[in-house]
Design an enzyme around this catalytic site. Structure first.
Site, PDB file in Angstrom:
ATOM      1  N   THR A  57      -1.041   1.934   2.358  1.00  0.00           N
ATOM      2  CA  THR A  57      -0.712   3.235   1.781  1.00  0.00           C
ATOM      3  C   THR A  57      -0.355   4.234   2.871  1.00  0.00           C
ATOM      4  OG1 THR A  57      -2.236   2.763  -0.038  1.00  0.00           O
ATOM      5  CG2 THR A  57      -1.520   5.034   0.200  1.00  0.00           C
ATOM      6  N   TYR A 144      -7.588  -9.594   5.267  1.00  0.00           N
ATOM      7  CA  TYR A 144      -6.843  -9.325   4.040  1.00  0.00           C
ATOM      8  C   TYR A 144      -6.149 -10.611   3.593  1.00  0.00           C
ATOM      9  CZ  TYR A 144      -4.307  -6.081   0.902  1.00  0.00           C
ATOM     10  OH  TYR A 144      -3.819  -5.388  -0.181  1.00  0.00           O
ATOM     11  N   LYS A 170     -10.804  -8.926   1.952  1.00  0.00           N
ATOM     12  CA  LYS A 170     -10.080  -8.084   1.000  1.00  0.00           C
ATOM     13  C   LYS A 170      -9.138  -8.980   0.209  1.00  0.00           C
ATOM     14  CE  LYS A 170      -7.291  -3.931   0.434  1.00  0.00           C
ATOM     15  NZ  LYS A 170      -6.522  -2.853   1.083  1.00  0.00           N
TER      16      LYS A 170
END
Length: 304
Positions: A57, A144, A170
């Protein structure tokens, strides 16, 4: 700055909501330090468990290595005394290792290890990639699992056994069977973070699979709403969760899904909609249209 022990970081992160602050740019698309600092001060003023600087983000994929270091250092200076700040480790193994070392020097509390850039890799190769980054610093690492680095339960167990500083996984896939297998095999050795956009949509069912927290893009511009939603998820208040999904999250997703890359663009637009000027995204992303911004502003007004 005192290093945050990995186990302490894990305890902190799994206890609350996580956020990936946007990175502000000026009119020439250079990092706008003043607006970024203002945003960090606002984000860290609420009860959030961790901030991930220069993440997805935060458009970390469009930042140079020098910009990532600068953005991270700003975040640590501005918010590091109130909330853990985690840094990205991205790109090739050599680049990710260098970023891990730089993150510790900058005073970060931990790392989020992104998939290697572009190339596909075997599970054995990913084991070596993760290990190299874990050995590069003393920071707690969250890996991730997504895109070209989807980890099987066997691989997660192996890297957890090999790397004491690996604290979390994640999940960017949302495969229920795979997540069940992973938690069954690894258990509470790791923390599990929801990483699907928009994470609120998946938060309640994933809670049953050991995913105790998630990264909320909505927190960037609606922190109080995002925290209410998280509290409802943790309380397993289905009525409240589905009410908020219907009132805001699902209509928000309908706007987000109109263009690829809008998962970031709509967050900056949300900041503009609440009067905080999120600014533009860098190419190759594109900004929402004026009509879409107006639609988003109307939607936000119903829940803010």
């Amino acid at each position: 700055m005192t290093l945050m022990p990995p186990d302490a970081l894990a305890d902190r992160l799994k206890s609350g909501l996580l956020s990936f602050p946007v990175t502000h740019f000026d009119g020439d698309l250079r990092v706008d330090e003043a607006r970024y600092r203002e945003h960090l001060a606002w984000q860290s003023s609420f009860d959030v468990a961790g901030l991930f600087a220069a993440g997805g983000t935060g458009e970390g994929f469009s930042l140079t290595s020098e910009e990532i270091d600068r953005v991270l250092r700003i975040a640590v200076e501005e918010a590091g005394d109130r909330v853990p700040v985690l840094a990205p480790a991205t790109g090739s193994t050599a680049q990710a290792v260098a970023q891990a070392k730089a993150a510790q020097e900058a005073g970060a509390s931990g790392l989020l290890l992104f998939p290697p850039y572009l190339t596909e890799a075997s599970q054995a190769g990913l084991v070596e990639h993760i290990g190299a980054v874990c050995r590069a610093s003393d920071l707690g690492v969250i890996v991730y699992s997504r895109a070209n680095a989807v980890l099987t339960d066997v691989t997660v167990a192996e890297v957890a056994d090999r790397n004491p500083t690996l604290i979390g996984l994640k999940d960017g896939i949302g495969d229920i069977e795979q997540m069940t297998r992973t938690y069954a095999r690894v258990g509470d050795r790791l923390i599990y973070v929801g990483g699907l956009p928009t994470a609120e949509t998946f938060a309640l069912p994933l809670l049953q699979l050991g995913v105790s927290t998630y990264s909320s893009a909505l927190y960037n511009f609606l922190p109080e709403f995002a925290l209410r939603f998280y509290a409802a998820v943790r309380a397993q208040d289905r009525v409240a969760v589905y009410s908020m999904l219907n009132d805001f999250v699902i209509p928000y997703i309908d706007i987000r899904d109109r263009q690829r890359g809008y998962a970031v663009s709509i967050v900056k637009a949300g900041l503009t909609a609440v009067g905080k000027d999120g600014g533009r995204v860098r190419p190759p992303l594109t900004d929402l249209t004026e009509e879409e911004l107006a639609e988003l502003t109307t939607l936000i007004s119903k829940v803010s």
